[in-house]
Motif scaffolding. Structure first.
Motif, PDB file in Angstrom:
ATOM      1  N   PRO A   1      -8.731   9.439  -9.644  1.00  0.00           N
ATOM      2  CA  PRO A   1      -8.378   8.964 -10.994  1.00  0.00           C
ATOM      3  C   PRO A   1      -7.010   8.311 -11.101  1.00  0.00           C
ATOM      4  CG  PRO A   1      -9.185  11.243 -11.034  1.00  0.00           C
ATOM      5  CD  PRO A   1      -8.924  10.894  -9.609  1.00  0.00           C
ATOM      6  N   TYR A   2      -6.190   8.468 -10.060  1.00  0.00           N
ATOM      7  CA  TYR A   2      -4.780   8.071 -10.179  1.00  0.00           C
ATOM      8  C   TYR A   2      -4.429   6.802  -9.408  1.00  0.00           C
ATOM      9  CZ  TYR A   2      -4.665  12.910 -11.749  1.00  0.00           C
ATOM     10  OH  TYR A   2      -4.917  14.083 -12.406  1.00  0.00           O
ATOM     11  N   ALA A   3      -5.389   6.162  -8.745  1.00  0.00           N
ATOM     12  CA  ALA A   3      -5.115   4.929  -8.005  1.00  0.00           C
ATOM     13  C   ALA A   3      -6.349   4.049  -8.042  1.00  0.00           C
ATOM     14  CB  ALA A   3      -4.722   5.244  -6.558  1.00  0.00           C
ATOM     15  N   GLY A   4      -6.134   2.739  -7.862  1.00  0.00           N
ATOM     16  CA  GLY A   4      -7.255   1.810  -7.861  1.00  0.00           C
ATOM     17  C   GLY A   4      -8.220   2.064  -6.739  1.00  0.00           C
ATOM     18  N   VAL A   5      -7.685   2.241  -5.517  1.00  0.00           N
ATOM     19  CA  VAL A   5      -8.487   2.545  -4.334  1.00  0.00           C
ATOM     20  C   VAL A   5      -7.825   3.701  -3.616  1.00  0.00           C
ATOM     21  CG1 VAL A   5      -9.270   1.699  -2.080  1.00  0.00           C
ATOM     22  CG2 VAL A   5      -9.282   0.157  -4.063  1.00  0.00           C
ATOM     23  N   VAL A   6      -8.608   4.732  -3.328  1.00  0.00           N
ATOM     24  CA  VAL A   6      -8.151   5.830  -2.483  1.00  0.00           C
ATOM     25  C   VAL A   6      -9.072   5.873  -1.284  1.00  0.00           C
ATOM     26  CG1 VAL A   6      -7.728   8.293  -2.277  1.00  0.00           C
ATOM     27  CG2 VAL A   6      -7.290   7.136  -4.458  1.00  0.00           C
ATOM     28  N   SER A   7      -8.491   5.748  -0.090  1.00  0.00           N
ATOM     29  CA  SER A   7      -9.298   5.680   1.116  1.00  0.00           C
ATOM     30  C   SER A   7      -8.672   6.567   2.183  1.00  0.00           C
ATOM     31  CB  SER A   7      -9.358   4.232   1.621  1.00  0.00           C
ATOM     32  OG  SER A   7     -10.255   4.112   2.698  1.00  0.00           O
ATOM     33  N   VAL A   8      -9.502   6.973   3.152  1.00  0.00           N
ATOM     34  CA  VAL A   8      -9.067   7.883   4.210  1.00  0.00           C
ATOM     35  C   VAL A   8      -9.017   7.141   5.518  1.00  0.00           C
ATOM     36  CG1 VAL A   8      -9.657   9.979   5.478  1.00  0.00           C
ATOM     37  CG2 VAL A   8     -10.023   9.873   3.008  1.00  0.00           C
TER      38      VAL A   8
ATOM     39  N   GLN B   1      -0.675  12.515 -10.239  1.00  0.00           N
ATOM     40  CA  GLN B   1      -0.173  12.424 -11.615  1.00  0.00           C
ATOM     41  C   GLN B   1       1.198  11.757 -11.652  1.00  0.00           C
ATOM     42  OE1 GLN B   1      -0.397  16.579 -12.693  1.00  0.00           O
ATOM     43  NE2 GLN B   1      -2.458  16.373 -13.544  1.00  0.00           N
ATOM     44  N   TRP B   2       2.039  12.103 -10.710  1.00  0.00           N
ATOM     45  CA  TRP B   2       3.384  11.514 -10.615  1.00  0.00           C
ATOM     46  C   TRP B   2       3.302  10.007 -10.389  1.00  0.00           C
ATOM     47  CZ3 TRP B   2       6.098  10.897  -5.481  1.00  0.00           C
ATOM     48  CH2 TRP B   2       7.422  10.493  -5.631  1.00  0.00           C
ATOM     49  N   LEU B   3       2.511   9.591  -9.416  1.00  0.00           N
ATOM     50  CA  LEU B   3       2.396   8.167  -9.098  1.00  0.00           C
ATOM     51  C   LEU B   3       1.893   7.367 -10.302  1.00  0.00           C
ATOM     52  CD1 LEU B   3       0.840   8.223  -5.504  1.00  0.00           C
ATOM     53  CD2 LEU B   3       3.155   7.529  -6.124  1.00  0.00           C
ATOM     54  N   SER B   4       0.885   7.892 -10.968  1.00  0.00           N
ATOM     55  CA  SER B   4       0.274   7.130 -12.054  1.00  0.00           C
ATOM     56  C   SER B   4       1.130   7.137 -13.316  1.00  0.00           C
ATOM     57  CB  SER B   4      -1.118   7.679 -12.369  1.00  0.00           C
ATOM     58  OG  SER B   4      -1.043   8.991 -12.878  1.00  0.00           O
ATOM     59  N   SER B   5       2.138   8.023 -13.365  1.00  0.00           N
ATOM     60  CA  SER B   5       2.981   8.106 -14.557  1.00  0.00           C
ATOM     61  C   SER B   5       4.194   7.180 -14.519  1.00  0.00           C
ATOM     62  CB  SER B   5       3.478   9.547 -14.735  1.00  0.00           C
ATOM     63  OG  SER B   5       4.476   9.871 -13.765  1.00  0.00           O
TER      64      SER B   5
ATOM     65  N   LYS C   1      -0.333   1.157 -15.564  1.00  0.00           N
ATOM     66  CA  LYS C   1      -0.682   0.631 -14.242  1.00  0.00           C
ATOM     67  C   LYS C   1      -0.830   1.770 -13.243  1.00  0.00           C
ATOM     68  CE  LYS C   1       1.241  -4.056 -14.075  1.00  0.00           C
ATOM     69  NZ  LYS C   1       2.146  -4.958 -13.307  1.00  0.00           N
ATOM     70  N   LYS C   2      -1.907   1.706 -12.473  1.00  0.00           N
ATOM     71  CA  LYS C   2      -2.089   2.629 -11.369  1.00  0.00           C
ATOM     72  C   LYS C   2      -1.673   1.953 -10.062  1.00  0.00           C
ATOM     73  CE  LYS C   2      -6.289   4.766 -13.280  1.00  0.00           C
ATOM     74  NZ  LYS C   2      -7.724   5.029 -12.985  1.00  0.00           N
ATOM     75  N   PRO C   3      -1.262   2.716  -9.070  1.00  0.00           N
ATOM     76  CA  PRO C   3      -1.094   2.136  -7.735  1.00  0.00           C
ATOM     77  C   PRO C   3      -2.384   1.470  -7.275  1.00  0.00           C
ATOM     78  CG  PRO C   3      -0.196   4.349  -7.808  1.00  0.00           C
ATOM     79  CD  PRO C   3      -0.918   4.143  -9.102  1.00  0.00           C
ATOM     80  N   GLU C   4      -2.247   0.318  -6.613  1.00  0.00           N
ATOM     81  CA  GLU C   4      -3.444  -0.416  -6.191  1.00  0.00           C
ATOM     82  C   GLU C   4      -4.192   0.306  -5.083  1.00  0.00           C
ATOM     83  OE1 GLU C   4      -2.279  -4.314  -5.042  1.00  0.00           O
ATOM     84  OE2 GLU C   4      -1.683  -4.917  -7.052  1.00  0.00           O
ATOM     85  N   LYS C   5      -3.465   0.720  -4.037  1.00  0.00           N
ATOM     86  CA  LYS C   5      -4.108   1.293  -2.856  1.00  0.00           C
ATOM     87  C   LYS C   5      -3.325   2.510  -2.386  1.00  0.00           C
ATOM     88  CE  LYS C   5      -3.764  -2.790  -1.024  1.00  0.00           C
ATOM     89  NZ  LYS C   5      -3.733  -3.925  -0.080  1.00  0.00           N
ATOM     90  N   LEU C   6      -4.031   3.591  -2.157  1.00  0.00           N
ATOM     91  CA  LEU C   6      -3.436   4.795  -1.597  1.00  0.00           C
ATOM     92  C   LEU C   6      -4.306   5.256  -0.444  1.00  0.00           C
ATOM     93  CD1 LEU C   6      -1.482   7.201  -1.552  1.00  0.00           C
ATOM     94  CD2 LEU C   6      -2.877   8.262  -3.352  1.00  0.00           C
TER      95      LEU C   6
ATOM     96  N   GLU D   1       0.851  -1.176   0.000  1.00  0.00           N
ATOM     97  CA  GLU D   1       0.000   0.000   0.000  1.00  0.00           C
ATOM     98  C   GLU D   1       0.890   1.231   0.000  1.00  0.00           C
ATOM     99  OE1 GLU D   1      -1.020   1.209   4.541  1.00  0.00           O
ATOM    100  OE2 GLU D   1      -1.868  -0.727   3.901  1.00  0.00           O
ATOM    101  N   PHE D   2       0.375   2.316  -0.563  1.00  0.00           N
ATOM    102  CA  PHE D   2       0.983   3.623  -0.402  1.00  0.00           C
ATOM    103  C   PHE D   2       0.137   4.403   0.592  1.00  0.00           C
ATOM    104  CE2 PHE D   2       2.413   3.140  -5.047  1.00  0.00           C
ATOM    105  CZ  PHE D   2       3.621   2.575  -4.662  1.00  0.00           C
ATOM    106  N   ARG D   3       0.794   5.291   1.338  1.00  0.00           N
ATOM    107  CA  ARG D   3       0.049   6.073   2.319  1.00  0.00           C
ATOM    108  C   ARG D   3       0.668   7.464   2.436  1.00  0.00           C
ATOM    109  NH1 ARG D   3       2.062   2.541   7.609  1.00  0.00           N
ATOM    110  NH2 ARG D   3       4.218   3.301   7.568  1.00  0.00           N
ATOM    111  N   THR D   4      -0.181   8.448   2.636  1.00  0.00           N
ATOM    112  CA  THR D   4       0.250   9.831   2.746  1.00  0.00           C
ATOM    113  C   THR D   4      -0.363  10.431   3.995  1.00  0.00           C
ATOM    114  OG1 THR D   4       0.386  10.068   0.343  1.00  0.00           O
ATOM    115  CG2 THR D   4       0.242  12.090   1.647  1.00  0.00           C
ATOM    116  N   THR D   5       0.470  10.994   4.856  1.00  0.00           N
ATOM    117  CA  THR D   5      -0.008  11.711   6.028  1.00  0.00           C
ATOM    118  C   THR D   5      -0.196  13.175   5.645  1.00  0.00           C
ATOM    119  OG1 THR D   5       1.149  10.215   7.542  1.00  0.00           O
ATOM    120  CG2 THR D   5       0.493  12.363   8.413  1.00  0.00           C
ATOM    121  N   LEU D   6      -1.406  13.662   5.793  1.00  0.00           N
ATOM    122  CA  LEU D   6      -1.768  15.007   5.359  1.00  0.00           C
ATOM    123  C   LEU D   6      -1.555  16.011   6.484  1.00  0.00           C
ATOM    124  CD1 LEU D   6      -5.018  14.011   3.481  1.00  0.00           C
ATOM    125  CD2 LEU D   6      -2.841  14.682   2.436  1.00  0.00           C
ATOM    126  N   VAL D   7      -0.759  17.038   6.186  1.00  0.00           N
ATOM    127  CA  VAL D   7      -0.362  18.011   7.197  1.00  0.00           C
ATOM    128  C   VAL D   7      -0.401  19.415   6.600  1.00  0.00           C
ATOM    129  CG1 VAL D   7       1.373  18.572   8.962  1.00  0.00           C
ATOM    130  CG2 VAL D   7       1.336  16.269   7.949  1.00  0.00           C
TER     131      VAL D   7
END
Length: 234
Positions: free
Chosen positions: A224-231, A177-181, A186-191, A157-163
């Protein structure tokens, strides 16, 4: 060096009852890091590898897996041996990483020592160095790690801490855009987006999370840039 142990977690390893072991040292200085005491300086060893192996042996009926975190565990010389101990005792292994050591990640996966990787994606490229507390940063090792994981070599999984003030809509779109390029077709599966929570151990004071509505907006922008984006985290 093992500098910390969380004896049980239901959150850190998806689908597993796990413990989390913390290794010393990091090559980033993220202002929002919750484990800032592990970044540098002298830390006392919390547990020897032998004692940790005994702990795991006594928990075979309670735990399914082990998370290895930090700091940045791929910098630790004990990591391969520690993972071999974990696997030899029949546990699944998860690695938390900032992705700056792609060759270490690739070797561990190829040797069957890691079952799941959680890689932090700090921000879009133009604000990456600022977000991790450095004056400059070569992103090519991080991109290599992203490409390797998106290529499907192990569960991840990829994960981003929002600050605030590091993330805004422009940097979030740039990140997506960077991740999906990086891997054409192929897009990242989970972000996963994680809301920053202030603690006494954070490296710098005065930081805060974006409000929940803004975080939901970020999730929509990234969809649009990952398979699953969840919070996570609120």
């Amino acid at each position: 060096m093992i500098v910390g142990l969380q004896k049980m977690t239901l959150l850190d390893f998806p689908g597993k009852v796990a413990c989390t072991v913390f290794l010393h040292g990091c090559n980033m200085r993220c202002p929002f890091c919750h484990n800032s005491e592990l970044i540098a300086g002298q830390m006392d060893e919390a547990m020897s590898q032998e004692a940790f192996a005994k702990f795991l042996s006594s928990r075979k009926e309670l735990l399914d897996g082990v998370c290895i975190s930090g700091g940045e565990p791929t910098l630790s010389p004990i990591l391969p041996e520690l993972l071999m101990q974990i696997k030899s005792l029949g546990f699944s292994a998860k690695l938390d990483t900032n992705g700056t050591q792609p060759k270490v990640i690739q070797k561990l996966v190829s040797q069957g020592l890691v079952d799941y990787i959680a890689m932090d994606i700090k921000n879009g490229p133009s604000r990456y160095a600022q977000t991790v507390g450095l004056s400059s940063l070569d992103l090519s090792p991080i991109e290599e790690s992203i490409q390797y994981l998106v290529d499907g070599h192990t569960a991840y999984e990829f994960r981003t801490t929002l600050v605030q003030p590091f993330h805004d809509e422009a940097s979030i779109i740039e990140m997506g855009q960077w991740l999906s390029s990086l891997v054409p077709g192929k897009k990242p599966e989970k972000l996963y987006l994680q809301s920053f929570v202030d603690r006494d151990t954070v490296l710098f004071s005065g930081l805060c999370a974006p409000d929940p509505h803004q975080i939901e907006r970020y999730a929509l922008l990234l969809a649009p840039y990952a398979g699953v984006v969840s919070v996570r985290g609120f």
